[in-house]
Design a protein around this motif. Sequence first.
Motif, short mmCIF file in Angstrom:
data_model
loop_
_atom_site.label_atom_id
_atom_site.label_comp_id
_atom_site.label_asym_id
_atom_site.label_seq_id
_atom_site.Cartn_x
_atom_site.Cartn_y
_atom_site.Cartn_z
N GLN A 32 55.67 53.16 1.26
CA GLN A 32 57.09 53.08 0.97
C GLN A 32 57.82 54.02 1.93
OE1 GLN A 32 58.49 51.07 -1.30
NE2 GLN A 32 56.51 50.29 -1.95
N LEU A 33 59.05 53.68 2.26
CA LEU A 33 59.81 54.49 3.23
C LEU A 33 59.94 55.95 2.80
CD1 LEU A 33 62.61 51.98 4.23
CD2 LEU A 33 60.49 52.51 5.47
N TYR A 34 60.14 56.19 1.51
CA TYR A 34 60.33 57.56 1.05
C TYR A 34 59.07 58.42 1.22
CZ TYR A 34 57.87 56.43 -3.29
OH TYR A 34 56.92 56.06 -4.21
N GLU A 35 57.92 57.78 1.42
CA GLU A 35 56.67 58.52 1.61
C GLU A 35 56.49 59.00 3.05
OE1 GLU A 35 53.50 56.55 -1.40
OE2 GLU A 35 54.16 55.23 0.25
N LEU A 36 57.28 58.47 3.97
CA LEU A 36 57.13 58.77 5.39
C LEU A 36 57.85 60.07 5.76
CD1 LEU A 36 57.75 55.22 6.88
CD2 LEU A 36 55.57 56.28 6.32
N SER A 37 57.34 60.71 6.80
CA SER A 37 58.01 61.90 7.34
C SER A 37 59.20 61.46 8.17
CB SER A 37 57.04 62.71 8.21
OG SER A 37 56.73 61.98 9.38
N LEU A 38 60.03 62.42 8.54
CA LEU A 38 61.19 62.12 9.37
C LEU A 38 60.74 61.53 10.70
CD1 LEU A 38 64.20 62.15 9.99
CD2 LEU A 38 63.95 64.56 10.65
N TYR A 58 67.36 67.97 6.98
CA TYR A 58 66.15 67.15 7.09
C TYR A 58 66.23 65.97 6.12
CZ TYR A 58 61.14 66.02 6.93
OH TYR A 58 59.92 65.39 6.97
N GLU A 59 66.55 66.27 4.87
CA GLU A 59 66.63 65.22 3.84
C GLU A 59 67.77 64.25 4.13
OE1 GLU A 59 64.45 64.50 1.46
OE2 GLU A 59 63.24 66.17 2.17
N LYS A 60 68.89 64.73 4.65
CA LYS A 60 70.00 63.83 4.99
C LYS A 60 69.59 62.88 6.11
CE LYS A 60 74.85 63.49 6.26
NZ LYS A 60 74.68 62.08 6.34
N LYS A 61 68.91 63.40 7.13
CA LYS A 61 68.45 62.54 8.22
C LYS A 61 67.48 61.49 7.70
CE LYS A 61 69.00 65.85 11.97
NZ LYS A 61 68.32 66.65 12.99
N LYS A 62 66.56 61.91 6.82
CA LYS A 62 65.61 60.95 6.23
C LYS A 62 66.36 59.88 5.43
CE LYS A 62 61.74 61.73 4.27
NZ LYS A 62 60.64 62.19 3.45
N ASP A 63 67.30 60.30 4.61
CA ASP A 63 68.07 59.35 3.80
C ASP A 63 68.85 58.37 4.66
OD1 ASP A 63 67.13 60.51 1.46
OD2 ASP A 63 68.94 61.69 1.10
N ASP A 64 69.46 58.88 5.74
CA ASP A 64 70.22 58.02 6.65
C ASP A 64 69.32 56.96 7.29
OD1 ASP A 64 72.54 59.41 6.06
OD2 ASP A 64 72.52 60.57 7.93
#
Length: 52
Positions: A32-38, A9-15
Motif C-alpha cells: 500500500q502507498l502508505y507503507e512506502l518511504s518518501l 516529511y509527512e506532508k511530502k509523503k501525503d502530497d
Amino acid sequence: MSDSLTKSYEKKKDDLIGKLLDRGIFKTNDHQLYELSLSELEHTYKKLSQAN
C-alpha cells in the motif's frame, strides 16, 4: 527528527500519495502507498511521470 522535519516529511509523503491516488495508483509491488518511504514514493511518481 525534529518536529518540523517530521511534519515536512509527512506532508511530502501525503502530497505524493495524493498525486498517485489521483492517477489511479493504489499499490506498488504489493505494498500500500502508505507503507512506502518518501524515497520509494518519489521513485514511483517519477517513473510514472516519465512513462507519460
